[in-house]
Each structure stands twice: as C-alpha cells, then as structure tokens.
Scaffold this active site. Structure first.
Site, PDB file in Angstrom:
ATOM      1  N   ALA A   1      -5.986  -0.641  12.526  1.00  0.00           N
ATOM      2  CA  ALA A   1      -6.858   0.435  12.883  1.00  0.00           C
ATOM      3  C   ALA A   1      -7.401   1.189  11.416  1.00  0.00           C
ATOM      4  CB  ALA A   1      -6.077   1.559  13.357  1.00  0.00           C
TER       5      ALA A   1
ATOM      6  N   HIS B   1      -9.497   2.506   8.328  1.00  0.00           N
ATOM      7  CA  HIS B   1     -10.710   3.440   8.045  1.00  0.00           C
ATOM      8  C   HIS B   1     -11.049   3.438   6.724  1.00  0.00           C
ATOM      9  CE1 HIS B   1      -7.236   5.566   6.417  1.00  0.00           C
ATOM     10  NE2 HIS B   1      -6.638   5.355   7.444  1.00  0.00           N
TER      11      HIS B   1
ATOM     12  N   HIS C   1      -8.283   2.815   3.929  1.00  0.00           N
ATOM     13  CA  HIS C   1      -7.810   1.571   3.636  1.00  0.00           C
ATOM     14  C   HIS C   1      -8.752   0.779   2.848  1.00  0.00           C
ATOM     15  CE1 HIS C   1      -5.540   2.451   7.889  1.00  0.00           C
ATOM     16  NE2 HIS C   1      -4.701   2.016   6.888  1.00  0.00           N
TER      17      HIS C   1
ATOM     18  N   GLY D   1      -2.059   3.999  -0.924  1.00  0.00           N
ATOM     19  CA  GLY D   1      -2.763   5.363  -0.980  1.00  0.00           C
ATOM     20  C   GLY D   1      -1.831   6.500  -1.179  1.00  0.00           C
ATOM     21  N   GLN D   2      -2.362   7.597  -1.832  1.00  0.00           N
ATOM     22  CA  GLN D   2      -1.750   8.843  -2.117  1.00  0.00           C
ATOM     23  C   GLN D   2      -1.238   9.491  -0.888  1.00  0.00           C
ATOM     24  OE1 GLN D   2      -3.554  11.661  -4.992  1.00  0.00           O
ATOM     25  NE2 GLN D   2      -2.619  13.100  -3.769  1.00  0.00           N
ATOM     26  N   LYS D   3      -1.973   9.188   0.035  1.00  0.00           N
ATOM     27  CA  LYS D   3      -1.668   9.761   1.339  1.00  0.00           C
ATOM     28  C   LYS D   3      -0.085   9.794   1.938  1.00  0.00           C
ATOM     29  CE  LYS D   3      -2.573  10.866   5.837  1.00  0.00           C
ATOM     30  NZ  LYS D   3      -1.849   9.970   6.834  1.00  0.00           N
ATOM     31  N   ASP D   4       0.371   8.545   1.505  1.00  0.00           N
ATOM     32  CA  ASP D   4       1.804   8.337   1.759  1.00  0.00           C
ATOM     33  C   ASP D   4       2.716   8.251   0.405  1.00  0.00           C
ATOM     34  OD1 ASP D   4       1.777   7.578   4.747  1.00  0.00           O
ATOM     35  OD2 ASP D   4       0.195   6.549   3.970  1.00  0.00           O
TER      36      ASP D   4
ATOM     37  N   SER E   1      -6.573   8.965   8.665  1.00  0.00           N
ATOM     38  CA  SER E   1      -5.478   8.535   9.118  1.00  0.00           C
ATOM     39  C   SER E   1      -5.616   7.658  10.483  1.00  0.00           C
ATOM     40  CB  SER E   1      -4.353   9.610   9.369  1.00  0.00           C
ATOM     41  OG  SER E   1      -3.156   9.106  10.301  1.00  0.00           O
TER      42      SER E   1
HETATM   43  P1  AMP Z   1      -1.140   2.745   6.860  1.00  0.00           P
HETATM   44  O1  AMP Z   1      -2.019   1.597   7.742  1.00  0.00           O
HETATM   45  O2  AMP Z   1      -1.063   3.849   7.485  1.00  0.00           O
HETATM   46  O3  AMP Z   1       0.289   1.919   6.846  1.00  0.00           O
HETATM   47  O4  AMP Z   1      -1.696   2.749   5.594  1.00  0.00           O
HETATM   48  C1  AMP Z   1      -1.761   1.644   4.822  1.00  0.00           C
HETATM   49  C2  AMP Z   1      -2.117   2.003   3.389  1.00  0.00           C
HETATM   50  O5  AMP Z   1      -3.399   2.838   3.295  1.00  0.00           O
HETATM   51  C3  AMP Z   1      -1.261   3.046   2.733  1.00  0.00           C
HETATM   52  O6  AMP Z   1      -0.912   2.692   1.479  1.00  0.00           O
HETATM   53  C4  AMP Z   1      -1.519   4.412   2.971  1.00  0.00           C
HETATM   54  O7  AMP Z   1      -1.049   5.257   2.074  1.00  0.00           O
HETATM   55  C5  AMP Z   1      -3.014   3.793   2.743  1.00  0.00           C
HETATM   56  N1  AMP Z   1      -3.883   5.226   3.236  1.00  0.00           N
HETATM   57  C6  AMP Z   1      -3.786   5.600   4.711  1.00  0.00           C
HETATM   58  N2  AMP Z   1      -4.519   6.717   4.797  1.00  0.00           N
HETATM   59  C7  AMP Z   1      -5.166   6.909   3.328  1.00  0.00           C
HETATM   60  C8  AMP Z   1      -6.440   7.797   3.119  1.00  0.00           C
HETATM   61  N3  AMP Z   1      -6.723   8.784   3.856  1.00  0.00           N
HETATM   62  N4  AMP Z   1      -6.602   7.480   1.783  1.00  0.00           N
HETATM   63  C9  AMP Z   1      -6.075   6.582   1.086  1.00  0.00           C
HETATM   64  N5  AMP Z   1      -5.226   5.680   1.227  1.00  0.00           N
HETATM   65  C10 AMP Z   1      -4.610   6.003   2.560  1.00  0.00           C
END
Ligand code: AMP
Length: 284
Positions: free
Chosen positions: A33, A35, A38, A148-151, A186
C-alpha cells in the site's frame, strides 16, 4: 525489467549471482500500500545501490490486533507500477508459508524497547518485527537497508538487531513524508473516512504545539499534560500516549538540557484506526 519473486530460493539465487558480479544491494522492507513515504526510501536506495530490492509482506507475527491485520490495505498492482516507475529492480512478495514453517525455532526478546511506547501498547509487535526483519536480512543480505523516521522506535530496534546479530548492514533513517496539512503519510490513512481524515491532522498539530511549548522552556510533564488535555476535549479522536524521549535511546526525559536531541512521540486512534507520529528536535 523489474523482477518479482515469491520464493526465497529464487531471489537468493538471483542475488547471489548479482553479488558475484560485484553489485551492491539496497533493501527497502514494506508492507505494501505504497505512498510517498515509501517512495522516498526507494529513491534513495536507487541512488546508492546497484540493485534495489523492495519487500512487500504484511507480516502476521507483528500484528497484536487481528482486525488491524485483516483490514490492512493491499494494493499490489498499484504498488508494482509505482516500483517500476521508480526503477526498483526486485520485488520480493512471499506468502506466509514461505516466511514461516512448522520448524520455527526463533523468538526475540527486545529488551527495554518493549516496555515503552509502541512496545508497551502493542505487545508482541517488536518481537514479530525483529523476527521478520532478521529473515529478510538473511535472505537478501543487503549492503544497505532503508527505513523511515515515521517508525522511530522500530528503527532503534532494527539498529539494535543489526548490532546484536552482527549483520553489518548500513542502516539509513529517512525523514517523515507528510501530507500538505502535516498528517504523516501512512498506509493506514487509506482506511480513514473523509471526516476521520480531516481529524487525523490533530496528531501532527499536537506535535507542533508540543514543540512550541518546549521552545518556550516548558518541561516534559507540563507539555504532556497540555497535550493530553487537548485530546480529552476532542470527539472521535483519542491519544494512547505522548512521550518526550531522548532521540537515540528513546529514554523518557523529565528535564531538558541544551545540546540534546529529543523526540516527541505520539500515538492514538481516529475511530478504530491507530496512527503514530513523531518529531525530532535539537535543544539549543
Ligand atoms: P510500512 O509499509 O508501513 O511497514 O513502512 C515501510 C517503511 O516505510 C518503514 O521503514 C516506515 O518507517 C517507512 N515509512 C512509512 N511511512 C513513512 C512516511 N510517512 N515517511 C517516511 N517513511 C515512511
């Protein structure tokens, strides 16, 4: 031509051959998913590596809430075309039977990270993340991996894991990509209704407010109380935690000293959808 693999043996063979040719490998692990958050990771990986691998896998062992797992957004076709456009070389998209077997004999204990913030509120989440990331690191053996710093807390966990298990991978942490109004991008935002989406910006606004209070010299307890009060007054939105922590160790801070990097971390719900956000500040 972008390649898609679902089998470990196949991606491993492919990458072994590439590495023999001297190519470097950059990994971007995701749950799909996709965005712009990513994409920022993919774009940097593209600049810094010969081969870019993106994993798309909604890992069941890291979900502490089965509803969240079942409702996690999936948009594979769209993801594939985004990745192709951003010149990703390899997608690894395994099934659960490929990632887990009845011979599983590893489990993780992630230390103090499980007693604060995401760890405290999502029991089993970080052990599940550590498990799947270790598997990906072993399968892909990247030179670099992008997060990402998001997590933020997840990044600290993976950094600790990299050190503990001596993976020797260069880890990169990239800034949070936000929507125009400030909401952190997100995959879960896709589940918000129009009204919920409008309300979701309060998490970012709370961080901005906290930043302002800290710049006025207010201490963490005061800031926490103010932010909590803000949420108490809002319908349909709830705060799960707000913490002021040291940005690297994530240790909670009760006083603030110049020269410290601090992180303001927040989590909560809009309707049934859980969102997190954070901001890193350098104290002068
Ligand atoms: P996820 O698919 O949510 O598990 O995220 C995959 C990677 O993308 C992780 O390292 C997240 O921290 C990063 N990520 C998710 N959302 C953001 C964002 N808004 N900005 C930067 N990195 C992100």
């Amino acid at each position: 031509m972008m390649k898609t693999f679902q089998k470990i043996e196949q991606i491993r063979d492919f990458l072994v051959a590439k590495r023999k040719e001297g190519f470097s490998v950059g990994l971007v692990p995701t749950m799909g998913a996709l965005h712009e958050g990513h994409i920022s990771l993919i774009d940097l990986a593209r600049k810094e590596n010969d081969i870019v691998v993106c994993t798309i896998y909604v890992n069941p062992t890291q979900f502490n809430n089965s509803q969240d797992f079942e409702n996690y957004p999936v948009s594979l076709e769209e993801d594939f075309s985004i990745l192709e456009k951003h010149l990703c070389d390899v997608i690894f998209h395994p099934g659960n039977e490929e990632m887990y077997s009845d011979k599983e004999c590893i489990s993780f204990e992630v230390g103090h990270l499980d007693t604060i913030m995401e760890g405290l509120h999502r029991k089993g989440h970080f052990p599940g993340v550590a498990r799947v990331v270790t598997k990906f690191f072993n399968i892909i053996r990247p030179d670099r991996a992008y997060f990402g710093q998001k997590d933020l807390q997840q990044f600290v966990l993976i950094d600790n894991l990299n050190t503990s298990l001596k993976f020797g991978i260069e880890l990169k942490r990239l800034p949070i990509v936000r929507e125009k109004d400030g909401l952190a991008m997100s995959s879960r935002n896709r589940r918000l209704s129009h009204e919920q989406r409008e309300k979701a910006v309060v998490f970012y606004q709370a961080l901005e407010k906290a930043k302002e209070l800290i710049s006025e010299g207010k201490d963490p307890t005061f800031v926490k109380d103010e932010i909590t009060k803000r949420f108490d007054a809002l319908p349909d939105v709830s705060m799960e935690y707000f913490e002021v922590v040291e940005a690297t160790s994530l240790a909670p801070l009760s006083t603030l000293n110049a020269g410290t990097d601090i992180a303001l971390c927040i989590a909560g719900f809009v309707g049934g959808i859980r969102l997190i956000d954070n901001m890193i500040l350098q104290l002068h």
